[in-house]
Write a protein that holds these residues in place. Structure first.
Motif, PDB file in Angstrom:
ATOM      1  N   GLU A 133     -45.619 100.217  -4.833  1.00  0.00           N
ATOM      2  CA  GLU A 133     -46.409  99.048  -5.215  1.00  0.00           C
ATOM      3  C   GLU A 133     -45.687  98.104  -6.173  1.00  0.00           C
ATOM      4  OE1 GLU A 133     -48.957  97.980  -3.859  1.00  0.00           O
ATOM      5  OE2 GLU A 133     -49.871  99.669  -2.838  1.00  0.00           O
ATOM      6  N   ASP A 134     -44.708  98.590  -6.921  1.00  0.00           N
ATOM      7  CA  ASP A 134     -43.970  97.688  -7.804  1.00  0.00           C
ATOM      8  C   ASP A 134     -42.563  97.395  -7.287  1.00  0.00           C
ATOM      9  OD1 ASP A 134     -42.461  99.938  -8.424  1.00  0.00           O
ATOM     10  OD2 ASP A 134     -43.227 100.133 -10.464  1.00  0.00           O
ATOM     11  N   GLY A 135     -42.263  97.852  -6.068  1.00  0.00           N
ATOM     12  CA  GLY A 135     -40.983  97.520  -5.447  1.00  0.00           C
ATOM     13  C   GLY A 135     -39.797  98.309  -5.929  1.00  0.00           C
ATOM     14  N   SER A 136     -40.017  99.297  -6.791  1.00  0.00           N
ATOM     15  CA  SER A 136     -38.884 100.031  -7.369  1.00  0.00           C
ATOM     16  C   SER A 136     -38.586 101.349  -6.656  1.00  0.00           C
ATOM     17  CB  SER A 136     -39.145 100.321  -8.856  1.00  0.00           C
ATOM     18  OG  SER A 136     -40.226 101.233  -9.015  1.00  0.00           O
ATOM     19  N   GLY A 137     -39.554 101.889  -5.918  1.00  0.00           N
ATOM     20  CA  GLY A 137     -39.433 103.250  -5.419  1.00  0.00           C
ATOM     21  C   GLY A 137     -38.371 103.470  -4.367  1.00  0.00           C
ATOM     22  N   ALA A 138     -38.358 102.644  -3.328  1.00  0.00           N
ATOM     23  CA  ALA A 138     -37.386 102.837  -2.255  1.00  0.00           C
ATOM     24  C   ALA A 138     -35.961 102.684  -2.776  1.00  0.00           C
ATOM     25  CB  ALA A 138     -37.651 101.858  -1.113  1.00  0.00           C
ATOM     26  N   LYS A 139     -35.741 101.709  -3.647  1.00  0.00           N
ATOM     27  CA  LYS A 139     -34.398 101.518  -4.212  1.00  0.00           C
ATOM     28  C   LYS A 139     -33.969 102.738  -5.025  1.00  0.00           C
ATOM     29  CE  LYS A 139     -34.875  96.497  -4.404  1.00  0.00           C
ATOM     30  NZ  LYS A 139     -35.109  95.320  -5.261  1.00  0.00           N
ATOM     31  N   ALA A 140     -34.918 103.311  -5.780  1.00  0.00           N
ATOM     32  CA  ALA A 140     -34.590 104.489  -6.580  1.00  0.00           C
ATOM     33  C   ALA A 140     -34.281 105.685  -5.691  1.00  0.00           C
ATOM     34  CB  ALA A 140     -35.743 104.817  -7.520  1.00  0.00           C
ATOM     35  N   VAL A 141     -35.017 105.835  -4.602  1.00  0.00           N
ATOM     36  CA  VAL A 141     -34.763 106.938  -3.671  1.00  0.00           C
ATOM     37  C   VAL A 141     -33.388 106.794  -3.036  1.00  0.00           C
ATOM     38  CG1 VAL A 141     -35.431 107.913  -1.438  1.00  0.00           C
ATOM     39  CG2 VAL A 141     -37.181 107.463  -3.171  1.00  0.00           C
ATOM     40  N   VAL A 142     -33.096 105.604  -2.529  1.00  0.00           N
ATOM     41  CA  VAL A 142     -31.821 105.382  -1.844  1.00  0.00           C
ATOM     42  C   VAL A 142     -30.637 105.537  -2.798  1.00  0.00           C
ATOM     43  CG1 VAL A 142     -30.445 103.595  -0.687  1.00  0.00           C
ATOM     44  CG2 VAL A 142     -32.817 103.974  -0.016  1.00  0.00           C
ATOM     45  N   ALA A 143     -30.850 105.206  -4.084  1.00  0.00           N
ATOM     46  CA  ALA A 143     -29.778 105.343  -5.074  1.00  0.00           C
ATOM     47  C   ALA A 143     -29.595 106.772  -5.552  1.00  0.00           C
ATOM     48  CB  ALA A 143     -30.062 104.429  -6.270  1.00  0.00           C
ATOM     49  N   ASP A 144     -30.561 107.644  -5.281  1.00  0.00           N
ATOM     50  CA  ASP A 144     -30.489 109.037  -5.715  1.00  0.00           C
ATOM     51  C   ASP A 144     -29.383 109.760  -4.931  1.00  0.00           C
ATOM     52  OD1 ASP A 144     -31.041 111.889  -6.044  1.00  0.00           O
ATOM     53  OD2 ASP A 144     -32.985 111.276  -6.839  1.00  0.00           O
ATOM     54  N   PRO A 145     -28.462 110.442  -5.604  1.00  0.00           N
ATOM     55  CA  PRO A 145     -27.381 111.146  -4.892  1.00  0.00           C
ATOM     56  C   PRO A 145     -27.886 112.110  -3.826  1.00  0.00           C
ATOM     57  CG  PRO A 145     -26.924 111.082  -7.240  1.00  0.00           C
ATOM     58  CD  PRO A 145     -28.314 110.542  -7.071  1.00  0.00           C
ATOM     59  N   ALA A 146     -29.064 112.706  -4.044  1.00  0.00           N
ATOM     60  CA  ALA A 146     -29.590 113.656  -3.063  1.00  0.00           C
ATOM     61  C   ALA A 146     -29.974 112.989  -1.754  1.00  0.00           C
ATOM     62  CB  ALA A 146     -30.801 114.386  -3.647  1.00  0.00           C
ATOM     63  N   TYR A 147     -30.202 111.678  -1.792  1.00  0.00           N
ATOM     64  CA  TYR A 147     -30.602 110.971  -0.573  1.00  0.00           C
ATOM     65  C   TYR A 147     -29.458 110.894   0.447  1.00  0.00           C
ATOM     66  CZ  TYR A 147     -32.227 107.284   2.556  1.00  0.00           C
ATOM     67  OH  TYR A 147     -32.578 106.564   3.676  1.00  0.00           O
ATOM     68  N   LYS A 148     -28.235 110.902  -0.038  1.00  0.00           N
ATOM     69  CA  LYS A 148     -27.085 110.766   0.869  1.00  0.00           C
ATOM     70  C   LYS A 148     -27.066 111.867   1.926  1.00  0.00           C
ATOM     71  CE  LYS A 148     -24.191 108.453  -2.575  1.00  0.00           C
ATOM     72  NZ  LYS A 148     -22.932 108.519  -3.380  1.00  0.00           N
ATOM     73  N   ASP A 149     -27.567 113.045   1.569  1.00  0.00           N
ATOM     74  CA  ASP A 149     -27.556 114.171   2.508  1.00  0.00           C
ATOM     75  C   ASP A 149     -28.608 114.045   3.599  1.00  0.00           C
ATOM     76  OD1 ASP A 149     -25.500 115.373   1.103  1.00  0.00           O
ATOM     77  OD2 ASP A 149     -26.857 116.556  -0.149  1.00  0.00           O
TER      78      ASP A 149
END
Length: 383
Positions: A133-149
């Motif tokens: 809802e504040d536009g920050s979540g998806a960017k934070a997920v994609v930037a998380d090192p664990a997301y790369k896997d």
């Protein structure tokens, strides 16, 4: 395929989520509830703490193939619900009048089907992201090192969109949701006694000049590449007092463009205008950016995969009501994947999203999850 028992359990689960909303960045209990429900489906792997409180379940076939990600959102809104229903929000001032409780439930329904009938190749990732809802979540997920896997080769999401017939999906290739940014402008002067305003520096006249100048930066119109819209959403000058000449003012402006590339320019223009006005009236100026959403762009190949899946299971679809001016941070997942957003209708006269009388239509659970499952089967097959 979902059974009647599945639908009863999923409906009860959705309503329990509805009773217990949590705001962006605060989704601790919601994430815990989702992780517990996913554990019962025995996925290959569950990842928690993604980009904050995000949760992902991975169903890996063990056979080489693409990764297909399906996304839902964990967070609710700071809106007091007025529905007289047994499952109304139990948390004052907070509610799932955004449909996210239903989105999460559709993803869990998909998980049940994949758990019972695994895919033949590749991986399915169920992504429950925080802070949409504040536009920050998806960017934070994609930037998380664990997301790369677990990054998807394909990414899909469904958002409920009132105003469309029940069970009808609006979607199209290309732009689906605009980029937007909340720009907070603070003008700083000096307070004075209302009897001696010349002893201070008031921002009142500066605000009077700033508002129409910001408004002139973008009036909307056709959703083409040049689309720009500025909406003044809030302003405050000083404090509500008859004895004090104001020394500070705040202006909230939402900037909106059809493409990410246009946002940098309109933001620069807004900052330049505010700075010039502040200088003219001998005021200081400060800026803050909030609610920063990337544009959501449907990849043509992902759109066609989704359209073929809906055709196969007789779900009506078209481009009614899309693209939309409203923003959605799902577009971030499309930065590294072929992505598509689908807008599922609960009825033409259904309560609007973000209204205090909205509630998710539970009969949409089997429709949304069936679309997701067909997409997964078309891309990854059945074991």
């Amino acid at each position: 395929m979902l059974t009647n028992l599945d639908l009863m359990e999923l409906t009860a689960f959705r309503r329990d989520l509805h009773r217990n909303p949590e705001l962006s960045g605060e989704e601790v209990e919601t994430a815990r509830t989702i992780a517990s429900a996913l554990k019962q489906l025995a996925p290959t792997r569950i990842i928690t703490g993604l980009g904050g409180h995000g949760v992902a379940a991975v169903f890996d076939s063990g056979v080489e193939g693409p990764t297909v990600l399906f996304r839902a959102e964990l967070d609710a809104l700071p809106i007091a619900e007025i529905n007289n229903i047994p499952w109304a929000s139990q948390r004052p001032g907070k509610s799932h009048v955004c449909g996210h409780d239903g989105h999460m439930t559709m993803l869990l329904a998909l998980g049940r089907m994949i758990s019972r009938q695994p895919v033949a190749k590749g991986r399915v990732v169920l992504m429950f992201q925080p802070a949409e809802e504040d536009g920050s979540g998806a960017k934070a997920v994609v930037a998380d090192p664990a997301y790369k896997d677990i990054q998807g080769d394909w990414a899909f999401a469904i958002h409920i969109e009132p105003g469309r017939p029940f069970g009808y999906v609006s979607t199209c290739p290309g732009l689906i949701n605009c980029a937007s940014l909340g720009l907070l402008i603070k003008l700083v002067g000096k307070t004075a006694h209302a009897a001696d305003p010349e002893d201070g520096v008031s921002p009142a006249l500066a605000v009077a000049k700033l508002l129409p100048a910001l408004d002139a930066l973008g009036h909307g119109g056709k959703l083409d590449d040049d689309f720009r819209l500025v909406t003044i959403t809030h302003t405050r000058i000083g404090e509500p007092s008859f004895g004090v000449a104001p020394g500070e003012a705040v202006v909230y402006a939402t900037l909106r463009t059809s493409m990410d590339k246009g946002m940098a320019q309109i933001e620069a223009d807004a900052r330049s205008i505010a700075t010039a006005v502040a200088d003219e009236f001998e005021l200081g100026v400060e800026f803050d950016v909030q609610d920063n959403f990337a544009a959501s762009i449907n990849h043509p190949k992902a759109y066609h995969v989704a359209a073929a899946a809906m055709d196969a299971i007789n779900v009506p679809h078209g481009d009614t009501g899309v693209p939309m001016r409203a923003s959605e941070d799902f577009g971030v997942f499309g930065w590294g994947a072929k992505a598509a957003m689908l807008c599922l209708g609960p009825g033409e006269d259904f309560a609007a999203l973000h209204n205090p009388d909205y509630d998710f239509a539970d009969d949409l659970i089997p429709i949304g999850s069936a679309i997701f499952e067909r997409i997964a089967r078309d891309l990854l097959g059945k074991a």
